[in-house]
Each structure stands twice: as structure tokens, then as C-alpha cells.
Design an enzyme around this catalytic site. Structure first.
Site, PDB file in Angstrom:
ATOM      1  N   CYS A 109      38.762  40.279  33.100  1.00 23.61           N
ATOM      2  CA  CYS A 109      38.420  40.739  31.731  1.00 23.61           C
ATOM      3  C   CYS A 109      38.855  41.918  31.402  1.00 23.61           C
ATOM      4  CB  CYS A 109      36.803  40.574  31.471  1.00 23.61           C
ATOM      5  SG  CYS A 109      36.459  38.817  31.378  1.00 23.61           S
ATOM      6  N   HIS A 148      35.687  45.002  25.202  1.00 23.44           N
ATOM      7  CA  HIS A 148      35.945  43.814  25.626  1.00 23.44           C
ATOM      8  C   HIS A 148      34.693  43.058  25.137  1.00 23.44           C
ATOM      9  CE1 HIS A 148      36.064  40.331  27.751  1.00 23.44           C
ATOM     10  NE2 HIS A 148      35.196  40.513  28.553  1.00 23.44           N
ATOM     11  N   ASN A 167      33.766  35.017  24.884  1.00 22.56           N
ATOM     12  CA  ASN A 167      34.358  35.951  25.847  1.00 22.56           C
ATOM     13  C   ASN A 167      35.817  35.316  26.187  1.00 22.56           C
ATOM     14  OD1 ASN A 167      35.548  37.499  28.085  1.00 22.56           O
ATOM     15  ND2 ASN A 167      33.388  37.310  28.948  1.00 22.56           N
TER      16      ASN A 167
END
Ligand code: UT7
Length: 323
Positions: free
Chosen positions: A114, A250, A280
Site C-alpha cells: 500500500c 492512502h 482500499n
């Protein structure tokens, strides 16, 4: 004069299929209300059968090239952040290179889960500052739907597929924090936490594997490490939180996003939020948010932006840039 890597184009791509939270209620012991309140996610996109990460990346790359007003052969390098490449090798980046019809330069994948896009931006910046490239296409693209355990309600409702891309171009700046372009970067990892978020398979285990996460443990690390890294990046640029126009975080969980903004002393009016619509998307979430933020009219030329991300590794980091 100081050489800077300046964003001259941005674009994104989301697969057609949208999956609302309510769809999970049919197969899992979960509710739209739980997913919304614990994560801020309302829907996500899933790639179609046969649609691969490099397909998503190519769409996003074309959009970014068009936005920059250049063609593929103007690019010297492609840096593609992904943990879900089409094949073990060659890199998804070389597949994008070929799909774009780019016959020169070089292309490679970079994997920091990520945090992948802040790692990719940092590496692309280094390629430009060292004179090895004039223009770099920096892409984040993922198909996390391929590594979900659909029986694990603690993870499968959180992730989505998508891609975003930036064109970074060498330009001369005055060497001050008023310059456009990447002003500073901060990367970190700590492999002691590798068991908090991982995929339980890979080439040498002869399986694809599925994502495993101790969500509340990752959460515990997130806010502090993200705010710390953002502050470090700002500090290195000679700037403070008051100078920030937009945090582009993020997009994993709205509570992490809110907690990080609060720790930085910034209001949510200064945060680009897309987690409700994308879920996500790992390394794709920041370039997706940059592209959507620009399209919404939030991000404008000259704005000071801080991107920050954390994920498997743990790996985390931040980049301060002037748009
Ligand atoms: O992008 C990479 C980095 N990843 C992240 O940043 C993710 C970080 N973590 C998170 O976003 C949050 O920890 C989650 C959204 C994953 C979970 O939220 P939480 O508030 O930390 O919940 P929890 O994991 O502590 O679970 C609370 C309860 C548990 O039940 P018990 O043990 O209290 O009875 C879970 O079993 O919620 C339960 N639960 C669910 N309930 C309904 C977990 N998933 C679900 C679900 N629906 N989908």
C-alpha cells in the site's frame, strides 16, 4: 537553479463493475452499516474476468499522457507500483510499455504494497534528479480482488481494484519550497511487523495465496507512523503543516485518514477523500485520489500536497510536492 520532478499530467481508470457494501450481506455475516462506520467504505470497483493489472494501468497511463499533452515515446521510464502484477514476470510495467507502443526507455515494477506509490514517486524523483530520465510515467495499479479470501469478512469488504498515473517531468526550479515539483520524500519499513499484513502464498510456495491482515494491529501503527512521516517530509522541505493545501492520503480507512489529519493539526477540509467510492486499492489509491481530486477542482496548480501511505511490511512513507 535546482532540477525538480514536476507533475505535468494525471489520470486514472476504474473497472466498470461497482460493488456496493450491501452485496456482501448475501454471503457474509456483515452489514453495510458495519463497513461504512468502521472503514468509511461504501462501494468499490472490481476488475472483470480477464481484466488484468496491466490493463488497468494502461488505461490510467493513457489518460495521464493525454493530460500532459505528450505521447508514449516522449517518456524515458515507467515505474509501476503494484503487488498484483499479471504474471510473475515480465513486469507489468513492460506490458504497459508494449501496450502504449513505447519502443524506447525502460520500465519496471516496484513492490511496497500500500506504500507502493510513495516509494514509486521517490524512485522516479531520483531517476529525474540524477539525470537518468527527463520524463517518467509513475503508475499505481492493483487487482486486489484476485487475492481476497471471500470468506474472511475482516478483509474482503475493504479492498478494490483500480489504477492511477502521473507524468513527472524534469524542470528547473529556484531551489526553494515555492518550486513546483517533488520537494522532499521520506521512506520507512520495519520487517518485524511482516506478519500483520501479508499474502500467504507466492512463487516459491507454488500458490497465489490470499491476503491476511490483523486489521486492528495495522490500525494501531497507522496514524502515528503516517503523521510522523508526513511531518518529516515537510520538515525536509523547510515547510510545516500550516503550509499544506491538501493531504492526499492512502485510502484504507476514513478513521485512519481523520486521525492522521487531526494529529497533523489539519482539518478534514484539507484532505482528499475517495475511500467511500474506491475502497482500499493499495498502491493505486494515491494516484487515484490525486486524479479525482484534480477533476473535482480541489487540487490546483501551485498547491502544496502531502501524500502518505502505510501497508504490508510494514512499509510507509510520505512525499511533499507542489502541484
Ligand atoms: O492498506 C493497508 C493498511 N491497512 C489498513 O490500514 C487497515 C487497517 N485496519 C482497519 O482499517 C480496521 O482495523 C478494520 C476496518 C479492518 C477493522 O476495524 P476495527 O475497528 O479495527 O475492528 P476489529 O478488527 O477490532 O473487529 C471488531 C469486530 C470483531 O468482532 P468481535 O471480535 O469484537 O466480536 C470482528 O470480528 O468486528 C468484527 N468484524 C466484522 N463485523 C461485521 C470484522 N469484520 C467485520 C465485518 N462485518 N465485515
Amino acid at each position: 537553479m535546482t532540477r525538480r520532478a514536476v507533475v505535468t499530467g494525471v489520470g486514472h481508470y476504474l473497472p466498470e463493475r461497482v460493488v456496493e457494501n450491501a452485496e456482501f450481506e448475501a454471503t457474509l455475516e456483515t452489514t453495510d452499516e458495519w463497513i461504512r462506520s468502521r472503514s468509511g467504505i461504501e462501494r468499490r470497483h472490481f476488475a472483470a474476468e480477464g481484466e488484468t493489472t496491466s490493463d488497468l494501468a494502461t488505461h490510467a497511463a493513457r489518460a495521464a499522457l493525454q493530460d500532459a499533452g505528450i505521447v508514449a515515446d516522449d517518456i524515458d521510464a515507467i515505474v509501476l507500483a503494484t503487488s498484483t502484477a499479471d504474471l510473475t514476470f515480465p513486469s507489468a510495467a513492460t506490458m504497459v510499455q508494449s501496450a502504449l507502443g513505447m519502443t524506447r526507455g525502460f520500465a519496471f515494477d516496484l513492490q511496497a504494497v500500500c506504500a507502493g506509490f510513495v516509494y514509486a514517486l521517490t524512485n522516479a524523483n531520483a531517476l529525474i534528479l540524477s539525470g537518468q530520465a527527463e520524463r517518467v510515467l509513475v503508475i499505481g495499479a492493483e487487482t486486489f480482488s484476485r487475492i481476497m479470501d471471500w470468506t474472511d469478512r475482516g478483509t474482503c469488504v475493504l479492498f478494490g481494484d483500480g489504477a492511477g498515473a502521473l507524468v513527472l517531468e524534469a524542470q528547473e526550479g529556484a531551489g526553494t519550497s515555492d518550486d513546483r515539483g517533488i520537494l522532499s520524500t521520506d521512506l520507512n519499513s520495519d520487517g518485524r511487523y511482516k506478519d500483520l499484513l501479508f499474502v500467504d502464498g507466492g512463487v516459491s510456495t507454488q500458490t497465489t495465496g490470499q491476503l491476511r491482515m490483523q486489521g486492528n494491529q495495522v490500525f494501531r501503527h497507522a496514524v502515528e507512523k503516517l503523521a510522523g512521516s508526513a511531518h518529516t517530509a515537510l520538515d525536509r522541505a523547510g515547510l510545516g503543516a500550516d503550509d499544506v493545501d491538501w493531504i492526499v492520503p492512502h485510502q484504507a480507512n476514513i478513521r485512519i485518514i481523520q486521525g492522521t489529519a487531526k494529529k497533523m493539526g489539519l482539518s478534514m477540509d484539507k484532505v482528499v477523500v475517495t475511500v467511500q467510492d474506491h475502497g482500499n486499492t493499495s498502491a493505486a489509491s494515491i494516484p487515484l485520489a490525486l486524479s479525482v481530486g484534480k477533476a473535482r477542482g480541489q487540487i490546483k496548480k501551485g498547491d502544496l500536497i502531502v501524500t502518505e501511505a502505510i501497508g504490508g511490511g510494514l512499509a510507509w512513507g510520505a512525499v511533499a510536492l507542489r502541484w
